[in-house]
Design a protein around this motif. Structure first.
Motif, PDB file in Angstrom:
ATOM      1  N   THR A 230       0.851  -1.198   0.037  1.00 34.35           N
ATOM      2  CA  THR A 230      -0.148   0.119  -0.133  1.00 34.35           C
ATOM      3  C   THR A 230       0.698   1.031  -0.075  1.00 34.35           C
ATOM      4  N   ARG A 231       1.820   1.139   0.847  1.00 35.62           N
ATOM      5  CA  ARG A 231       2.904   2.366   0.840  1.00 35.62           C
ATOM      6  C   ARG A 231       3.417   2.704  -0.514  1.00 35.62           C
ATOM      7  N   ARG A 232       3.749   1.527  -1.063  1.00 33.19           N
ATOM      8  CA  ARG A 232       4.323   1.840  -2.439  1.00 33.19           C
ATOM      9  C   ARG A 232       3.450   2.038  -3.554  1.00 33.19           C
ATOM     10  N   GLU A 233       2.159   1.744  -3.525  1.00 32.47           N
ATOM     11  CA  GLU A 233       1.313   2.109  -4.260  1.00 32.47           C
ATOM     12  C   GLU A 233       1.189   3.583  -4.373  1.00 32.47           C
ATOM     13  N   ASN A 234       1.100   4.317  -3.119  1.00 35.92           N
ATOM     14  CA  ASN A 234       1.009   5.675  -2.596  1.00 35.92           C
ATOM     15  C   ASN A 234       1.925   6.491  -3.303  1.00 35.92           C
ATOM     16  N   ARG A 235       3.397   5.781  -3.019  1.00 32.98           N
ATOM     17  CA  ARG A 235       4.246   6.527  -3.371  1.00 32.98           C
ATOM     18  C   ARG A 235       4.333   6.747  -5.066  1.00 32.98           C
ATOM     19  N   TRP A 236       3.983   5.594  -5.768  1.00 29.83           N
ATOM     20  CA  TRP A 236       3.953   5.502  -7.289  1.00 29.83           C
ATOM     21  C   TRP A 236       3.109   6.449  -7.572  1.00 29.83           C
ATOM     22  N   ARG A 237       1.846   6.762  -6.760  1.00 33.42           N
ATOM     23  CA  ARG A 237       1.032   7.657  -7.284  1.00 33.42           C
ATOM     24  C   ARG A 237       1.626   9.099  -7.493  1.00 33.42           C
ATOM     25  N   ASP A 238       2.122   9.378  -6.385  1.00 32.99           N
ATOM     26  CA  ASP A 238       2.885  10.815  -6.142  1.00 32.99           C
ATOM     27  C   ASP A 238       4.272  10.816  -7.043  1.00 32.99           C
ATOM     28  N   PHE A 239       4.621   9.753  -7.635  1.00 33.26           N
ATOM     29  CA  PHE A 239       5.820   9.749  -8.658  1.00 33.26           C
ATOM     30  C   PHE A 239       5.235   9.816  -9.671  1.00 33.26           C
ATOM     31  N   ALA A 240       4.194   9.270 -10.239  1.00 31.85           N
ATOM     32  CA  ALA A 240       3.695   9.185 -11.492  1.00 31.85           C
ATOM     33  C   ALA A 240       2.896  10.574 -11.829  1.00 31.85           C
ATOM     34  N   ALA A 241       2.430  11.380 -10.887  1.00 27.05           N
ATOM     35  CA  ALA A 241       1.991  12.742 -10.722  1.00 27.05           C
ATOM     36  C   ALA A 241       2.873  13.756 -11.069  1.00 27.05           C
ATOM     37  N   ALA A 242       4.099  13.514 -10.393  1.00 29.83           N
ATOM     38  CA  ALA A 242       5.300  14.365 -10.656  1.00 29.83           C
ATOM     39  C   ALA A 242       5.651  14.413 -12.136  1.00 29.83           C
ATOM     40  N   ALA A 243       5.758  13.156 -12.425  1.00 34.73           N
ATOM     41  CA  ALA A 243       6.341  12.610 -14.050  1.00 34.73           C
ATOM     42  C   ALA A 243       5.183  13.591 -15.011  1.00 34.73           C
ATOM     43  N   HIS A 244       3.947  13.048 -14.576  1.00 37.12           N
ATOM     44  CA  HIS A 244       2.884  13.563 -15.497  1.00 37.12           C
ATOM     45  C   HIS A 244       3.004  15.276 -15.563  1.00 37.12           C
ATOM     46  N   ALA A 245       3.284  15.849 -14.286  1.00 37.05           N
ATOM     47  CA  ALA A 245       3.316  17.330 -14.354  1.00 37.05           C
ATOM     48  C   ALA A 245       4.389  17.957 -15.316  1.00 37.05           C
ATOM     49  N   LEU A 246       5.777  17.244 -15.173  1.00 38.32           N
ATOM     50  CA  LEU A 246       6.773  17.540 -16.036  1.00 38.32           C
ATOM     51  C   LEU A 246       6.197  17.491 -17.544  1.00 38.32           C
ATOM     52  N   THR A 247       5.552  16.431 -17.954  1.00 39.05           N
ATOM     53  CA  THR A 247       5.035  16.629 -19.214  1.00 39.05           C
ATOM     54  C   THR A 247       4.009  17.702 -19.489  1.00 39.05           C
ATOM     55  N   LEU A 248       3.216  17.741 -18.772  1.00 41.22           N
ATOM     56  CA  LEU A 248       1.917  18.774 -18.954  1.00 41.22           C
ATOM     57  C   LEU A 248       2.600  20.269 -18.735  1.00 41.22           C
ATOM     58  N   SER A 249       3.610  20.416 -17.884  1.00 36.22           N
ATOM     59  CA  SER A 249       3.920  21.946 -17.975  1.00 36.22           C
ATOM     60  C   SER A 249       4.800  22.241 -19.104  1.00 36.22           C
ATOM     61  N   GLN A 250       5.174  21.384 -19.990  1.00 32.33           N
ATOM     62  CA  GLN A 250       5.761  21.652 -21.195  1.00 32.33           C
ATOM     63  C   GLN A 250       4.826  21.704 -22.349  1.00 32.33           C
ATOM     64  N   LYS A 251       3.460  21.488 -22.037  1.00 29.92           N
ATOM     65  CA  LYS A 251       2.548  21.482 -23.135  1.00 29.92           C
ATOM     66  C   LYS A 251       1.783  22.945 -22.938  1.00 29.92           C
ATOM     67  N   PRO A 252       1.364  23.396 -24.153  1.00 30.57           N
ATOM     68  CA  PRO A 252       0.757  24.705 -24.244  1.00 30.57           C
ATOM     69  C   PRO A 252      -0.742  24.509 -23.427  1.00 30.57           C
TER      70      PRO A 252
END
Length: 252
Positions: A230-252
């Motif tokens: 469960t801890r790992r799943e929660n940590r993955w959610r935060d990691f994936a969100a951060a990675a998604h933010a990197l992608t979205l922040s470079q899109k218009p």
């Protein structure tokens, strides 16, 4: 068993009632200068915990944050809003402190996970090499930042020139991207994995798997604990969100 279920249900209900009630009906965006957008709830601007306007650097990222707010039920649950929490951290904690955050990421690089190798067993050594060597090769070739490997956990000093080049790879990034990279670095113990995702050399899934080579080896040997999963799943959610933010922040 019935009593246990009743207790668990009571705890869940108590947690739910401790969350703030959803007070808005409409979530909208307001375009800002430079391609960014701010969040509006019932026409009123949203502010961070530090009372700054919740303004995102790209419309695409702002839409994703707005989706988190639209998805809330009767109560607002921050644990289901990783992009919003990341944006708050970027605005309140990173903006104006970019160099300090870069220095902290570079400190992680000085003891990067990928540099500390197991002496055995052979299967673990091979798994580490399979997932980590290509990232270190990329850092050496493209970042011009070769790092020294060590066996075990005894600290090994890294070349100052290499750490300086890793810092330069972070120069010029805005607060949101630095916040995302800091989260990814802290969750994996590797600045190189975070940078590899930023530069498109690894997918978020590949980086996450690389960060858990040792843990996955132990799971294969001894099985997985439910709480750890469960801890790992929660940590993955935060990691994936951060990675998604990197992608979205470079899109218009």
């Amino acid at each position: 068993m019935a009593d246990n279920g009743k207790i668990a249900g009571t705890k869940g209900a108590a947690r739910n009632t401790s969350l703030p009630k959803c007070f808005y009906k409409e979530v909208a965006l307001k375009d800002e200068g430079g391609g960014g957008a701010s969040l509006l709830l019932d026409g009123k601007p949203v502010r961070t915990p530090g009372k700054a306007p919740l303004t995102l650097p790209s419309r695409a990222l702002a839409e994703a944050v707005a989706s988190e707010w639209r998805a809330q039920g009767e109560r607002i649950d921050p644990s289901t809003m990783p992009l919003t929490r990341l944006a708050n951290s970027a605005i309140d904690g990173v903006a104006g402190r970019e160099q300090a955050v870069i220095d902290d990421i570079a400190r992680h690089a000085a003891s990067d996970l990928l540099c500390y190798r197991a002496e055995g067993p052979k299967a673990l050594v091979e798994a580490q090499s399979a997932h980590w060597d290509k990232v270190l090769d990329w850092a050496r070739m493209e970042l011009k930042a070769p790092l020294v490997l060590a066996q075990g956990v005894v600290h090994v000093a890294q070349p100052e020139a290499s750490l300086a080049r890793i810092r330069r790879a972070l120069d010029g990034l805005d607060a949101l991207r630095l916040a995302a990279l800091h989260v990814m670095t802290a969750l994996t113990g590797s600045a190189l994995l975070a940078l590899a995702v930023l530069r498109g050399k690894l997918t978020p899934e590949q980086a996450w798997k690389a960060a858990h080579v040792d843990e996955d080896f132990q799971i294969n040997q001894w099985g997985e604990d439910a709480e750890a999963a469960t801890r790992r799943e929660n940590r993955w959610r935060d990691f994936a969100a951060a990675a998604h933010a990197l992608t979205l922040s470079q899109k218009p």
